[in-house]
Design an enzyme around this catalytic site. Structure first.
Site, short mmCIF file in Angstrom:
data_model
loop_
_atom_site.label_atom_id
_atom_site.label_comp_id
_atom_site.label_asym_id
_atom_site.label_seq_id
_atom_site.Cartn_x
_atom_site.Cartn_y
_atom_site.Cartn_z
N MET A 1 12.65 12.87 -8.61
CA MET A 1 12.56 12.85 -7.16
C MET A 1 11.11 12.69 -6.73
O MET A 1 10.24 13.39 -7.21
CB MET A 1 13.16 14.13 -6.57
CG MET A 1 13.09 14.20 -5.05
SD MET A 1 14.01 12.85 -4.26
CE MET A 1 13.09 12.68 -2.74
N ASN B 1 9.19 13.43 -4.25
CA ASN B 1 8.53 14.28 -3.26
C ASN B 1 7.04 13.95 -3.20
O ASN B 1 6.37 13.89 -4.23
CB ASN B 1 8.71 15.75 -3.61
CG ASN B 1 10.12 16.10 -4.00
OD1 ASN B 1 11.04 15.96 -3.23
ND2 ASN B 1 10.28 16.56 -5.23
N GLU C 1 14.64 2.30 -2.63
CA GLU C 1 15.04 2.29 -4.05
C GLU C 1 14.94 0.92 -4.70
O GLU C 1 14.65 0.81 -5.89
CB GLU C 1 16.45 2.84 -4.18
CG GLU C 1 16.63 4.26 -3.64
CD GLU C 1 15.71 5.27 -4.30
OE1 GLU C 1 15.16 4.97 -5.38
OE2 GLU C 1 15.55 6.36 -3.73
N HIS D 1 8.61 4.39 -11.35
CA HIS D 1 9.55 4.34 -10.23
C HIS D 1 9.17 5.36 -9.16
O HIS D 1 9.05 5.03 -7.97
CB HIS D 1 10.96 4.61 -10.75
CG HIS D 1 12.04 4.57 -9.70
ND1 HIS D 1 12.93 3.53 -9.61
CD2 HIS D 1 12.37 5.44 -8.72
CE1 HIS D 1 13.76 3.76 -8.60
NE2 HIS D 1 13.44 4.92 -8.04
N GLU D 2 8.98 6.61 -9.58
CA GLU D 2 8.69 7.67 -8.61
C GLU D 2 7.34 7.48 -7.94
O GLU D 2 7.20 7.76 -6.74
CB GLU D 2 8.77 9.03 -9.29
CG GLU D 2 10.09 9.35 -9.95
CD GLU D 2 11.28 9.11 -9.05
OE1 GLU D 2 11.19 9.34 -7.83
OE2 GLU D 2 12.33 8.69 -9.56
N HIS E 1 7.40 5.03 -5.14
CA HIS E 1 7.93 5.62 -3.91
C HIS E 1 6.82 6.23 -3.04
O HIS E 1 7.03 6.39 -1.83
CB HIS E 1 8.93 6.73 -4.24
CG HIS E 1 10.33 6.25 -4.43
ND1 HIS E 1 10.97 5.45 -3.51
CD2 HIS E 1 11.23 6.49 -5.42
CE1 HIS E 1 12.21 5.21 -3.93
NE2 HIS E 1 12.39 5.82 -5.08
#
EC number: 3.4.11.2
Length: 1008
Positions: free
Chosen positions: A333, A335, A390, A367-368, A371
């Site tokens: 995730m 965050n 995504e 990937h994270e 984000h």
């Protein structure tokens, strides 16, 4: 410090006497009333079809009359009971429309007191009329908390809204939840968060929609033997407070930029940590696992540097923490500033972890961190546009790792692992578009499925190839700069890309905008197939488009603007390097004709490097020219991605009834020459479907031979279809098997290692004598060793095939031995690998007991890993066992997993493997009688359609494939394979050992 935390004592002392609460100099009227119970933890809301709710006038969206500016959050976890938390939140809001109420979200919280005050001291007071209203009478998943006010709020004015509350640290891995691990039989507790997409409201009352961005200042009370971290760096720590059992308050800096609630995070643990030289990039994990974070530290720092350079925007926050959590529902995730992972997504052991583990960790981290720009800095306006978050993260994880590890050829892997993978799901008539609407929490959750990730990324890759990398990069930089700290919709992306496409002359040959060319790829479900028909007399080509359905009975009027690129035989191999479109087949054109394209005696191949998100079919003559060329020594003149494309397209066109299986299987025979991992990946995927369905078909007995060697004639009788498949596959595999061998070499590159794993898995599953013997011998050596937990002679990259082969061919002795190794292992990736292998058993008793363990507390299987047990069972020989267990225990499974969509995800996987009318009837009956078990009605429809399409496929193709296999297996091939085959299992078993490049979230329940 004590005065600053007065809310806590007022809640437990003053508030009990129904007195006003004063914070600082602001006047806040707090009404201590009967506790409002919001969304009790025992509630398990049944999601009815969201469309019916919308038709009934149910609105899940918050009003926009009030928007949050900032939050101040105080939380005391493990208080007043071990698995409780208490808290206070003060939200500063701005009034954008005149209103006499405040509506926000809260779920599973006991609201103890509340109040509102103006930021302007001279304004007349406003108060809350009565208790907060939980407007859940229509449906239990609204999660609304409404304050009705004594007067209208003043337009343009700011107010503080405050709540005191108590919540439960659940163990379902959502909201503010609890996790644990054990050290020397001592349980160590952790309080962690997972808020995406609708679970921040379970930690504190908030405006829990992505468009309501605000700044956050977090305060956490912790015991002195623990640590607390949040999105921002620590500002200060209080002295121990006796009123809080000696806890200290950790006061974190306010976030420098506004952010959505789903990105807020905080963790209380006793974890160890390691930081880089600058102290701004830190990994956190259990003390005994902290050294396994070194690789993630290296990849993370490099990924941030690449993203800083590519986007032209420096990372926005002062630090990055990466945390490996023992229990975590999502794969990872993003965050902001505090990225959380499953341990398998962050921790790498040089001695035990596999090459696939390493690739997966690198991909997940990239990937994270992507984000932090795509999602955190620029956020989707509403969840229907989840692909803007995504899709970009999935695509750029490959772009980033390609720079860090160029020898891995991950941009090639993207095509087979992402685009070709999602083609299957996106070919169903029930598939949803990227921009499909969503309202309920269940619908929002379903947006985090493979379509959003893999199709989103594939469409982005297509746009990049159509516009060129240079234009694409400039457009993205403009998009990020224009929308940073704001929200975005697809039109913002298209507009930024179009401006640079015009400037760079990328669309000079068309009158369209980027939006008109690409909008339908997101707004329409599915994708096209183009039919290429050549006129061999005048060398023209007619190209016709239609939507591709896996079911041949479907018809559709959808069209797309398709970027066309192609290579002529005479221009190979260099022609494949051009991926910008030579022509467009527009959405207002069903077909076009292109004149003077090629000479009649050569092939033509469309969609260079499979850069477009579409399939290609040809007339039979062109297919035959391609097949002949592939079977020649010059086959490598066709680009490796187009060889993979030809295999994937041919096998799936045949599956859909648009191409004969004779043609598709004939093309696959060239694989006796092929040694590259990429085309073989496509082939294995296609053959897995054929083998799985044919070997378990209605009306055909299983071929059983105990343990003696197979004796074959030149053709197999009906009922021996699994033998025919095995002969055919072993013939194709033999060259690759001899090439990769069973032993690893220190100079093997990444793709050789991955290819060996796939080849050996198939060879052992098919009963290849040398493969099975070596696998069993290696496992036996390990089983008989004196200290198996410390010394394992099996290479990490061969463990999967060795373990599975031994379990498949063994009994309870082998299974119990491996279960004990699972129980004793502390490396998460090793435990995950063993869980998969344990499902390879062919014993119904063992598999049933294994499934029972997966839904039993304290069995040793973590809740986050339990769903993989189902997958391990139904992916091998236990399809009937898994189906029966799911039906008989569905309610227990749903309650055990909580919000993890476990029944839905398992049902989807099982349905794709059903092949008999009895199985399908059982599935359909279960779904019809239990609609409330599923999180999404759409999933049930998809599952039934998938299962029924399997039956239709068998009826249409069984005889054709059997006859072709008989005719294609001449006696010399059978004779050659007679010695290599040990035995054929009663039900064909394919172990899916494809690389874990971020397939942690291949389903809706898994999110990275």
């Amino acid at each position: 410090m004590k005065e600053g935390f007065a809310w806590y004592f007022q809640y437990f002392i003053t508030d009990k006497m129904h007195s006003p609460v004063t914070m600082g100099t602001s006047r806040i009227i707090l009404l201590a009333c009967v506790i409002v119970l919001i969304g009790a933890a025992t509630t398990n809301p049944h999601h009815v079809v969201a469309r019916e709710k919308r038709e009934a006038g149910v609105n899940y969206r918050l009003p926009t009359s009030i928007s949050p500016i900032s939050y101040i959050v105080y939380l005391v976890p493990f208080h007043p009971e071990q698995f409780k938390f208490t808290g206070n939140v003060t939200i500063t809001v701005n009034v954008t429309e005149v209103t006499n109420s405040v509506r926000l979200h809260a779920n599973r919280l006991d609201i103890g007191s509340w109040g509102i005050t103006s930021k302007v001291a001279t304004e007349r007071p406003v108060s809350v009329e009565g208790a907060p209203v939980t407007d859940n009478s229509t449906t239990a998943d609204l999660h609304f908390l409404t304050l009705n006010l004594s007067r209208n709020l003043t337009l343009g004015q700011q107010y503080d809204i405050s709540f005191n509350f108590t919540g439960t640290l659940e163990d379902d891995m959502y909201g503010f939840y609890r996790s644990s691990y054990t050290v020397d039989d001592e349980v160590r507790w952790i309080a962690a968060t997972q808020f995406e997409s609708t679970s921040a409201r379970r930690a504190f009352p908030c405006f829990d929609e992505p468009a309501f961005k605000a700044k956050f200042q977090i305060n956490i009370a912790r015991f002195t033997n623990m640590s607390a971290i949040s999105n921002m760096p620590l500002l200060k720590t209080s002295s121990p407070d006796p009123e809080l059992d000696g806890r200290v308050w950790e006061v974190f800096q306010e976030t420098t930029l506004p952010m959505s609630t789903y990105l807020v995070a905080f963790i209380v643990s006793d974890f160890a940590n390691k930081s880089n030289a600058y102290g701004n990039f830190t990994v956190w994990a259990r003390q005994e696992a902290i050294d396994q974070g070194d690789y993630s530290q290296d990849v993370g720092v490099k990924s941030l540097a690449i993203l800083n350079d590519y986007t032209g925007i420096k990372y926005a926050l002062p630090k990055v923490d990466q945390v490996a959590l023992p229990d975590f529902a999502a794969g990872a995730m993003e965050n902001w500033g505090l990225v959380t992972y499953r341990e398998t997504g962050l921790l790498y052991d040089e001695k035990e972890s596999t090459a696939s583990n390493k690739a997966s960790i690198a991909m997940v981290i990239a990937h994270e961190l992507t984000h932090q720009w795509f999602g955190n800095l620029v956020t989707l306006h509403w969840w229907q546009y989840a692909w803007l978050n995504e899709g970009f993260a999935r695509y750029f994880q490959y772009v980033i790792i390609n720079e860090i590890e160029p020898s891995w050829r991950v941009l090639d892997q993207f095509v087979v692992a992402q685009q070709q993978s999602i083609f299957s799901t996106d070919s169903l008539n029930t598939t949803a578009s990227l921009n499909s609407e969503c309202s309920t929490p269940g619908e929002i959750s379903s947006k985090f499925g493979s379509n959003t990730y893999s199709k989103g990324a594939s469409v982005i890759r297509m746009i990049r190839h159509a516009l060129t990398e240079e234009t694409f990069k400039k457009g993205l930089q403009q998009y990020l700069n224009a929308r940073q700290t704001k929200t975005a919709e697809p039109t913002h992306l298209y507009s930024a890309l179009h401006e640079h496409a015009q400037t760079d002359g990328r669309l000079a040959s068309v009158e369209d905008t980027v939006e008109t060319l690409f909008e339908k790829w997101a707004s329409q479900p599915g994708y096209p197939v183009i039919m290429v028909t050549r006129n061999y007399e005048d060398n023209s080509v007619t190209i016709r488009q239609s939507r591709f359905y896996m079911s041949k009975s479907q018809a559709s009027s959808e069209t797309w603007s398709i970027p066309l690129s192609w290579t002529l035989q005479e221009n190979a191999p260099y022609g494949f390097e051009t991926t910008t479109p030579e022509r467009w087949l527009h959405d207002y054109e069903k077909s076009i004709e292109i004149n003077n394209v090629t000479t009649s005696n050569q092939w033509i191949i469309f969609n260079n490097q499979e850069s477009g998100y579409y399939r290609v079919n040809y007339d039979s003559d062109n297919w035959n020219r391609i097949i002949s060329f592939l079977k020649s020594d010059s086959y490598e003149n066709i680009h490796v991605l187009n060889r993979a494309q030809l295999l994937d397209d041919a096998l799936n066109l045949a599956r859909a009834g648009q191409l004969s299986y004779e043609t598709a299987l004939s093309l696959s025979q060239y694989l006796t020459r092929e040694e590259d991992y990429i085309p073989w990946y496509s082939a294995f995927t296609g053959f897995s479907f054929i083998s799985r369905l044919l070997a378990n078909s209605n009306g055909y007995e299983q071929f059983k031979l105990a343990n003696e060697l197979v004796v074959l004639s030149s053709t197999a009788e009906d009922g021996e279809i699994d033998v025919l498949i095995s002969i055919f596959m072993l013939t194709l595999l033999e060259t690759s098997y001899q090439s990769v061998g069973f032993a690893e070499s220190t100079n093997n590159d990444q793709l050789t290692i991955l290819h060996r794993a796939n080849v050996l898995s198939w060879a052992c599953t098919l009963g290849h004598n040398d493969c099975v013997s070596k696998a069993n011998a290696q496992f036996r050596s390990w089983l008989e060793s004196s200290n198996p937990d410390q010394i394992n002679p099996i290479s990490p990259n061969l463990k999967s095939v060795v373990y599975c082969t031994a379990i498949a061919n063994g009994g309870s002795t082998e299974w119990n031995f491996l279960w004990e190794r699972y129980s004793n292992s502390t490396l998460a990736s090793t435990r995950t690998l063993i869980l998969s292998a344990l499902g390879c058993s062919k014993s119904t008793t063992i598999l049933n007991n294994y499934l029972k363990k997966s839904v039993t507390n304290n069995s040793g299987i973590r809740k986050q890993d339990a769903s993989s047990v189902f997958s391990a069972v139904y992916s091998n020989t236990g399809i009937n066992t898994a189906l029966d267990f799911l039906i008989d225990n569905s309610q227990k499974i749903k309650e055990f997993y909580g919000g993890m969509n476990a029944v839905t995800n398992s049902l989807t996987g099982i349905a794709s493997r059903l092949t008999t009318t009895e199985q399908v009837a059982k599935l359909e009956k279960f779904i019809t009688e239990n609609p409330d078990i599923l999180e999404s009605a759409q999933t049930g429809m998809n599952a039934v359609e998938s299962a029924k399409s399997n039956l239709n496929w068998n009826n249409d193709n069984y005889d054709t494939i059997v006859n072709w296999l008989k005719n294609s297996n001449p006696s010399n091939s059978v004779g050659r394979n007679k010695a290599t085959m040990q035995r054929i299992t009663p039900a064909f078993k394919h172990q899916e050992v494809f690389p874990e490049t971020s397939e942690l979230k291949a389903c809706a329940g898994i999110k990275i």
